[in-house]
Design an enzyme around this catalytic site. Structure first.
Site, mmCIF file in Angstrom:
data_model
loop_
_atom_site.group_PDB
_atom_site.id
_atom_site.type_symbol
_atom_site.label_atom_id
_atom_site.label_comp_id
_atom_site.label_asym_id
_atom_site.label_seq_id
_atom_site.Cartn_x
_atom_site.Cartn_y
_atom_site.Cartn_z
ATOM 1 N N LYS A 1 0.840 -0.807 -0.259
ATOM 2 C CA LYS A 1 0.233 0.499 -0.365
ATOM 3 C C LYS A 1 0.932 1.199 -0.123
ATOM 4 O O LYS A 1 0.506 2.429 -0.805
ATOM 5 C CB LYS A 1 -1.300 0.082 1.479
ATOM 6 C CG LYS A 1 -2.081 -1.059 1.449
ATOM 7 C CD LYS A 1 -2.572 -1.327 2.156
ATOM 8 C CE LYS A 1 -4.235 -2.172 1.966
ATOM 9 N NZ LYS A 1 -4.155 -2.417 3.278
ATOM 10 N N GLN B 1 -4.842 -2.115 9.159
ATOM 11 C CA GLN B 1 -4.709 -2.762 9.087
ATOM 12 C C GLN B 1 -5.230 -3.914 10.398
ATOM 13 O O GLN B 1 -4.696 -4.597 11.735
ATOM 14 C CB GLN B 1 -3.167 -3.184 8.575
ATOM 15 C CG GLN B 1 -2.960 -4.550 8.013
ATOM 16 C CD GLN B 1 -3.458 -4.578 6.753
ATOM 17 O OE1 GLN B 1 -3.420 -3.668 5.722
ATOM 18 N NE2 GLN B 1 -4.467 -5.443 6.196
ATOM 19 N N ASP C 1 -11.585 2.264 3.892
ATOM 20 C CA ASP C 1 -11.855 1.070 4.220
ATOM 21 C C ASP C 1 -13.075 1.085 4.320
ATOM 22 O O ASP C 1 -13.875 -0.475 4.252
ATOM 23 C CB ASP C 1 -11.130 0.246 5.375
ATOM 24 C CG ASP C 1 -9.938 -0.635 4.735
ATOM 25 O OD1 ASP C 1 -9.668 -0.966 4.002
ATOM 26 O OD2 ASP C 1 -9.823 -1.185 6.366
#
Length: 298
Positions: free
Chosen positions: A55, A99, A122
């Protein structure tokens, strides 16, 4: 026997990343705005470390500001919430994600709820989920966004098509069902407890497999000519006994690809299908978030 057209997610994602980089360059030139993405990693999970590194690299390649915050596994929930709060308040950060998985002593829902909806790239904050479900502007999770891009590229107008989604997670199953509804599909959500799941799956002009079970969807579950989107990424022992004995593994999806490609009209492979789209669409969400926060059309 005709075989399904392969939907090359890797090639599509490469083109999308280039388009995002071009938009980022224009934003910086015309508005002095540099989109920023922050990723918080708690602990030493090996897979998470790989994802976070990827990422970060792709964020920089797109010309964006990239910030990775690495915290030890001993980090308390309150300490993590403090970091999230600081990033929520940081004007240089337009997209923020933690994460997952996080260590067991941290409640994921508490953390997801703490991320500012405007920065929730997200798409996991309950407010974001509610906005998506009610048809309001919202940042949908990256994987479903990528699935929709691949479907629209492969099929064009999705109106009136019957889409069957196998899987009901907050990360993929539920949001892609919402996005398919927005595209005026008729949507059925099925899952591992659905009675006569093969018959339900065969109803789909579009079949999205997001159940997390290796090769669960067989060829005879698929309506002839259907578009099949395989979201699963499962690591299983190698097909070759000598390699399996050495602990070698391969990646497979939730669909038995060899069977499905003889029935489907088009299908995403694993790998090179949905997977590459996820980070690209995370960058797209960050770009969208930056524009919205600056009051620009998104």
């Amino acid at each position: 026997m005709n075989e399904a057209r392969i939907i090359d997610g890797q090639a599509f994602a490469a083109g999308l990343r280039q388009r995002i980089a071009d938009e980022v360059a224009a934003l910086k030139r015309d508005h002095g705005l540099k989109p920023g993405l922050a990723v918080v990693l708690v602990g030493e999970d090996p897979a998470s470390q790989v994802y976070v590194r990827s990422k970060g690299e792709q964020t920089l390649e797109a010309g964006m500001h990239s910030l990775t915050v690495r915290l030890p596994a001993s980090t308390t929930q309150d300490e993590l919430l403090k970091v999230v709060g600081e990033l929520n308040a940081d004007p240089a950060i337009h997209g923020l994600l933690v994460q997952f998985p996080v260590p067991d002593h941290i409640d994921p829902l508490v953390i997801q709820s703490a991320i500012a909806p405007a920065k929730d790239v997200d798409g996991l904050n309950p407010v974001t989920i509610g906005l998506l479900a009610s048809g309001q502007p919202a940042l949908a999770p990256a994987t479903p966004v990528g699935c929709m891009m691949l479907l629209e590229d492969a099929l064009g107008d999705l109106r009136g098509k019957h889409a069957v989604v196998i899987g009901r997670s907050n990360l993929v199953g539920k949001p892609i069902a919402q996005l398919l509804l927005r595209a005026n599909c008729t949507v059925t959500i099925a899952h591992s407890r659905t009675r006569d799941l093969p018959s339900v799956a065969r109803l789909g002009d579009i079949l999205v497999a997001a159940v997390g079970q290796p090769e669960m969807v067989r060829g005879d579950w698929i309506k002839p000519g259907a578009a099949v989107i395989d979201v699963g990424i499962n690591r299983v022992p190698s097909r070759k006994p000598e390699l399996a004995a050495q602990g070698k593994t391969i990646l497979v999806g939730d669909v038995r690809f060899a069977e499905a490609k003889t029935v489907a009209g088009c299908i995403t492979p694993v790998p090179r299908g949905v997977g590459p789209m996820t980070v690209a669409c995370l960058l797209q969400n960050t770009l969208t978030a930056a524009k919205r926060q600056a009051g620009l059309p998104a």
